[in-house]
Design an enzyme around this catalytic site. Structure first.
Site, PDB file in Angstrom:
ATOM      1  CE1 TYR A 161      63.998  11.262  38.420  1.00 56.91           C
ATOM      2  CE2 TYR A 161      61.721  10.642  37.981  1.00 56.91           C
ATOM      3  CZ  TYR A 161      63.063  10.305  38.099  1.00 56.91           C
ATOM      4  OH  TYR A 161      63.464   9.007  37.861  1.00 56.91           O
ATOM      5  CE  LYS A 165      64.593  10.550  34.842  1.00 51.81           C
ATOM      6  NZ  LYS A 165      65.856   9.996  34.339  1.00 51.81           N
TER       7      LYS A 165
HETATM    8  N1  NAD Z   1      65.507   3.615  40.798  1.00 54.12           N
HETATM    9  C1  NAD Z   1      64.301   3.851  40.336  1.00 54.12           C
HETATM   10  O1  NAD Z   1      63.283   3.455  40.952  1.00 54.12           O
HETATM   11  C2  NAD Z   1      64.132   4.591  39.023  1.00 54.12           C
HETATM   12  C3  NAD Z   1      62.838   4.683  38.506  1.00 54.12           C
HETATM   13  C4  NAD Z   1      62.647   5.362  37.309  1.00 54.12           C
HETATM   14  C5  NAD Z   1      63.725   5.946  36.649  1.00 54.12           C
HETATM   15  N2  NAD Z   1      64.974   5.839  37.180  1.00 54.12           N
HETATM   16  C6  NAD Z   1      66.052   6.489  36.433  1.00 54.12           C
HETATM   17  O2  NAD Z   1      67.093   5.582  36.192  1.00 54.12           O
HETATM   18  C7  NAD Z   1      68.340   6.287  36.089  1.00 54.12           C
HETATM   19  C8  NAD Z   1      69.356   5.601  36.966  1.00 54.12           C
HETATM   20  O3  NAD Z   1      68.935   5.711  38.311  1.00 54.12           O
HETATM   21  P1  NAD Z   1      69.336   4.650  39.429  1.00 54.12           P
HETATM   22  O4  NAD Z   1      68.078   4.183  40.045  1.00 54.12           O
HETATM   23  O5  NAD Z   1      70.308   3.693  38.858  1.00 54.12           O
HETATM   24  O6  NAD Z   1      69.997   5.643  40.477  1.00 54.12           O
HETATM   25  P2  NAD Z   1      71.446   5.675  41.146  1.00 54.12           P
HETATM   26  O7  NAD Z   1      71.406   6.819  42.060  1.00 54.12           O
HETATM   27  O8  NAD Z   1      71.782   4.325  41.656  1.00 54.12           O
HETATM   28  O9  NAD Z   1      72.396   5.994  39.905  1.00 54.12           O
HETATM   29  C9  NAD Z   1      72.439   7.251  39.293  1.00 54.12           C
HETATM   30  C10 NAD Z   1      73.878   7.564  38.933  1.00 54.12           C
HETATM   31  O10 NAD Z   1      73.908   8.843  38.281  1.00 54.12           O
HETATM   32  C11 NAD Z   1      75.059   9.525  38.741  1.00 54.12           C
HETATM   33  N3  NAD Z   1      74.901  10.970  38.591  1.00 54.12           N
HETATM   34  C12 NAD Z   1      74.009  11.776  39.215  1.00 54.12           C
HETATM   35  N4  NAD Z   1      74.215  13.052  38.858  1.00 54.12           N
HETATM   36  C13 NAD Z   1      75.270  13.052  37.993  1.00 54.12           C
HETATM   37  C14 NAD Z   1      75.954  14.072  37.294  1.00 54.12           C
HETATM   38  N5  NAD Z   1      75.608  15.364  37.394  1.00 54.12           N
HETATM   39  N6  NAD Z   1      76.984  13.720  36.487  1.00 54.12           N
HETATM   40  C15 NAD Z   1      77.350  12.427  36.379  1.00 54.12           C
HETATM   41  N7  NAD Z   1      76.746  11.419  37.035  1.00 54.12           N
HETATM   42  C16 NAD Z   1      75.707  11.727  37.824  1.00 54.12           C
HETATM   43  C17 NAD Z   1      75.166   9.139  40.216  1.00 54.12           C
HETATM   44  O11 NAD Z   1      76.466   9.386  40.734  1.00 54.12           O
HETATM   45  C18 NAD Z   1      74.788   7.666  40.166  1.00 54.12           C
HETATM   46  O12 NAD Z   1      75.922   6.849  40.001  1.00 54.12           O
HETATM   47  C19 NAD Z   1      68.044   7.729  36.507  1.00 54.12           C
HETATM   48  O13 NAD Z   1      67.969   8.539  35.361  1.00 54.12           O
HETATM   49  C20 NAD Z   1      66.703   7.623  37.195  1.00 54.12           C
HETATM   50  O14 NAD Z   1      65.963   8.821  37.093  1.00 54.12           O
HETATM   51  C21 NAD Z   1      65.203   5.179  38.340  1.00 54.12           C
END
Ligand code: NAD
Length: 256
Positions: A161, A165
């Site tokens: 991860y 990132k």
């Molecule tokens: N939620 C947090 O606290 C947080 C913090 C920092 C960074 N992020 C980043 O933000 C982004 C969005 O995360 P989120 O919190 O909305 O999570 P989430 O799980 O709600 O959404 C992620 C989406 O990505 C899709 N996905 C995963 N693998 C996939 C693949 N191989 N092909 C196509 N789609 C795929 C999932 O189906 C999901 O709809 C991510 O990159 C995550 O690393 C989130």
């Protein structure tokens, strides 16, 4: 506030969380949206929410690490929407076996996380670029990648991860430098803690809430809509001269 009127934006990870909130926000601001995700049900729900808000989407279920599928979906989106002005890469995973001391993380696990978070980001941008370049006139297109504060700090969020990132952040700068002369801007957002299914349960309970108050100066976990408005700003002409930048949307956590 129709700051994206007439624009077409492609969003990966649009079936949930930050990607879904972004699809909704950009549609409210006047853009048509192509939604990509592996979760077909979630995509349908996002499309219904966007339609309720008066917007239009097309969507494609795929794995963002599958190059032919991404190439096809980008081509179909451009065909259906008639143009492409913005790309947002929000598809990402946190993977249980990755959340261990580095020495215990298998190569397979490390590569699985990179395949989605970093390779998936590369592929969406790679196949969109031909449609984003603006060689004539003052118009600019915009790429917004979603990394994490894990790109900025070693706060223990998994080997794959963290590496993925950091890679997304560095790659975004390269897009900005290589394609800036051709009218493409690119910026990276690093979310802190956001209330999405990915972070489900992480902040439940008294001890977790006390930790949150300590770690986040602003005092609460972000709602996905608070990420989406930052993305929309970076997609719009309100940020015309901003490129190659990293914006932490983290309630101040990386400031301390
Ligand atoms: N939620 C947090 O606290 C947080 C913090 C920092 C960074 N992020 C980043 O933000 C982004 C969005 O995360 P989120 O919190 O909305 O999570 P989430 O799980 O709600 O959404 C992620 C989406 O990505 C899709 N996905 C995963 N693998 C996939 C693949 N191989 N092909 C196509 N789609 C795929 C999932 O189906 C999901 O709809 C991510 O990159 C995550 O690393 C989130």
């Amino acid at each position: 506030m129709q700051t994206l009127d007439g624009r077409a934006v492609l969003v990966t990870g649009a079936a949930s969380g930050i990607g879904r909130a972004t699809a909704l926000e950009v549609a409210r601001r006047g853009a048509v949206v192509a939604c990509l995700d592996r979760a077909a049900d979630g995509l349908e729900e996002t499309a219904a929410l966007v339609a309720e808000a008066g917007g239009r989407t097309v969507y494609h279920a795929l794995d963002v690490s599958d190059e032919p599928a991404v190439a096809d979906a980008v081509a179909a989106a451009v065909r259906d929407l008639g143009r492409l002005d913005g790309v947002v890469t929000s598809a990402g995973i946190v993977h249980g076996p990755d959340l261990q001391p580095i020495a215990d993380v298998s190569l397979e696990t490390f590569q699985q996380v990179l395949a989605v978070n970093l390779v998936g980001t590369f592929l969406a941008i790679k196949h969109a670029l031909a449609h984003l370049v603006r060689d004539d006139g003052p118009e600019r297109s915009s790429v917004v990648t979603i990394a994490s504060t894990a790109a900025l700090r070693g706060h223990g969020f998994g080997a794959g991860y963290t590496a993925s990132k950091g890679g997304v952040e560095a790659f975004t700068r390269l897009v900005a430098v290589q394609y800036g002369p051709r009218g493409v801007r690119a910026n990276c957002i690093c979310p802190g803690a956001v209330a999405t299914p990915m972070a489900a349960g992480a902040w439940d309970g008294e001890a977790a809430r006390a930790r949150m108050k300590r770690l986040i100066p602003i005092g609460n976990v972000a709602d996905p809509s608070e990420l989406a408005t930052a993305v929309a700003f970076l997609l719009s002409d309100d940020s015309r001269h901003v490129t190659g930048q990293t914006l932490a949307v983290d309630g101040g956590s990386t400031a301390q």
